[in-house]
Design a protein around this motif. Sequence first.
Motif, short mmCIF file in Angstrom:
data_model
loop_
_atom_site.label_atom_id
_atom_site.label_comp_id
_atom_site.label_asym_id
_atom_site.label_seq_id
_atom_site.Cartn_x
_atom_site.Cartn_y
_atom_site.Cartn_z
N UNK A 127 0.65 -1.27 0.05
CA UNK A 127 0.04 0.03 0.01
C UNK A 127 0.80 1.21 0.03
N UNK A 128 0.34 2.26 -0.68
CA UNK A 128 1.09 3.53 -0.64
C UNK A 128 1.03 4.19 0.61
N UNK A 129 -0.05 4.25 1.25
CA UNK A 129 -0.40 4.83 2.47
C UNK A 129 -1.02 4.08 3.41
N UNK A 130 -0.73 4.40 4.73
CA UNK A 130 -1.70 3.17 5.69
C UNK A 130 -2.95 3.46 5.51
N UNK A 131 -3.81 4.48 5.09
CA UNK A 131 -4.97 4.98 5.03
C UNK A 131 -5.53 3.98 4.14
N UNK A 132 -4.90 3.54 2.96
CA UNK A 132 -5.21 2.76 1.77
C UNK A 132 -5.84 1.38 2.19
N UNK A 133 -4.96 0.84 3.31
CA UNK A 133 -5.41 -0.41 3.79
C UNK A 133 -6.68 -0.45 4.55
N UNK A 134 -6.92 0.53 5.30
CA UNK A 134 -8.42 0.75 5.84
C UNK A 134 -9.46 0.94 4.90
N UNK A 135 -9.10 1.61 3.59
CA UNK A 135 -10.17 2.06 2.94
C UNK A 135 -10.55 0.51 2.23
N UNK A 136 -9.62 -0.15 1.81
CA UNK A 136 -9.79 -1.06 1.14
C UNK A 136 -10.64 -2.36 1.97
N UNK A 137 -10.53 -2.51 3.33
CA UNK A 137 -11.22 -3.06 4.16
C UNK A 137 -12.53 -2.74 4.48
N UNK A 138 -12.94 -1.44 4.35
CA UNK A 138 -14.03 -1.04 4.45
C UNK A 138 -14.93 -0.93 3.03
N UNK A 139 -14.32 -0.49 1.91
CA UNK A 139 -15.13 -0.51 0.78
C UNK A 139 -15.02 -1.64 0.10
N UNK A 140 -15.96 -2.19 -0.44
CA UNK A 140 -16.09 -3.55 -0.94
C UNK A 140 -15.70 -3.28 -2.31
N UNK A 141 -15.12 -4.09 -3.07
CA UNK A 141 -14.73 -4.18 -4.48
C UNK A 141 -13.74 -3.15 -4.89
N UNK A 142 -13.21 -2.44 -3.53
CA UNK A 142 -12.13 -1.48 -3.74
C UNK A 142 -10.82 -2.10 -3.82
N UNK A 143 -9.80 -1.78 -4.57
CA UNK A 143 -8.47 -2.21 -4.33
C UNK A 143 -7.32 -0.81 -4.49
N UNK A 144 -6.73 -0.84 -3.36
CA UNK A 144 -5.73 0.20 -3.24
C UNK A 144 -4.38 -0.42 -3.08
N UNK A 145 -4.10 -1.73 -3.47
CA UNK A 145 -2.81 -2.26 -3.18
C UNK A 145 -2.31 -2.81 -4.47
N UNK A 146 -0.95 -2.98 -4.48
CA UNK A 146 -0.67 -3.88 -5.68
C UNK A 146 0.32 -5.02 -4.97
N UNK A 147 0.21 -6.31 -5.77
CA UNK A 147 0.75 -7.29 -5.13
C UNK A 147 2.30 -7.56 -5.50
N UNK A 148 3.11 -8.08 -4.75
CA UNK A 148 4.31 -8.39 -4.73
C UNK A 148 4.56 -9.75 -4.50
N UNK A 149 5.09 -10.58 -5.29
CA UNK A 149 5.44 -11.89 -5.10
C UNK A 149 6.81 -12.02 -4.68
N UNK A 150 6.94 -12.02 -3.33
CA UNK A 150 8.44 -12.40 -2.81
C UNK A 150 8.98 -13.79 -3.25
N UNK A 151 8.03 -14.76 -3.37
CA UNK A 151 8.50 -16.23 -3.76
C UNK A 151 7.42 -16.29 -4.89
N UNK A 152 8.10 -16.66 -6.24
CA UNK A 152 6.92 -16.62 -7.43
C UNK A 152 7.12 -18.09 -8.16
N UNK A 153 6.21 -18.98 -7.67
CA UNK A 153 6.01 -20.25 -8.20
C UNK A 153 7.35 -20.96 -8.41
#
Length: 427
Positions: free
Chosen positions: A18-44
């Motif tokens: 998440x770019x900002x801590x607030x984005x984590x809270x927004x994503x948990x409260x607003x359905x179908x919202x996405x404020x993050x990007x995925x990072x694969x530390x280990x990938x397949x």
Amino acid sequence: MEDITIDVRNVVKTYKLYNRPMDRLKESLIKKSCYHKDFNAVNDISFSVNRGETVGIIGKNGAGKSTLLKMITGVLTPTSGSINLSGTVSALLELGTGFDAERSGIDNIYLNGRINGLSKQEIDSSVEKILDFADIGDFIYQPIKTYSSGMLVRLAFATAINVNPEILIVDEALSVGDVRFQQKCYRKIREFKEKGTVLFVSHDTGAITSFCDRVIWLDDGKIYKSGRPMEIIEEYLTFMRYEIKMDTAEKEKIEDIRVSDVSNDLAEVPEDENNTCILEFGNKSASFTKISLQNENHKLISQVRIGQDIRVRMEIETKREIEYPILGFNIKDMLGNELVVTNTVFEKIDMPILEANRKYIFEWRFRFPCFHSGDYPMDISLAEGTYQNHEQIHFVTDALVLKCVDDHMYQEGRGRYIIDCVELLQK
């Protein structure tokens, strides 16, 4: 499948960024919202390790090595994929992992043992070996939050290796240990390799080459290559040389050798600052009582340069007559591999009869070989008899640690990995 102890299949570990801590809270409260990007530390990632095999894992920082080991040991849960283990696992991960900082060392030994599925009776039978290996004295009864990093890694390794695991996982933790303790640990790992499976992560390519049967190279969370250690390490080092741009202007100029008392009083079983005892054996009918490192002017030194003429001064006290004495030494790398081995028989040096209840002083004098900069432990020995048939009188491992610095001043003989012009002088 019965010979496979570690089986990793299509394992993925994904973190949400998440770019900002607030984005984590927004994503948990607003359905179908996405404020993050995925990072694969280990990938397949998929691989397996057979029983009795030692596999090294290499890769630059952030490649996913530690994340992978944490999933194998159960500290982290994979996002997807499966990990199957056959046998009890003991792990030495990040310093202090699995320890309760508020509890004493002895309490943590029992806590760690129970976590690994051992009964109290099984832990009781291992405690003495763990305390002996860790060698931290009365600190074992103090909270581990009071421990230095060296004391903590002593306790962690001693606990990990002495609970009779079938799989040992080591992640770079030994790098904080002192020279003699690292030697002690590497000797123990060599013993364990004969009966168990080892997964070994290290930036020390020499250790990987020496210990491992196979190497897996991780890059950006994926397996880039795997294969025989020498082939993979050679390509990896080439990659790292071009990947990392070194600013030569920032290199510090090596200062002159600092003069200090680099000597060990062997009569009292020397200990370093972290209380690692030197290993010694023999019948002790004569003993080394002191060994020191000197330059050609008999000044005590703490470092050596390539091509420098040095003297290793040994004091010996005899209890009985030694009719056919043999003096020798070897110089090793940090993994215990012998780089130089010599003695008075090899050098065709005639030794005098050592009379009973006398004190003798000998000096090995030689030009230091062309080694890379680093620490090189030195063993010394006194035996009696012939080369084919002799008895060890006193053998001291890691009696000195020769710290080599390379300032490129000594070019003559570069590329040779032998000692020449060895002399033994009696004082």
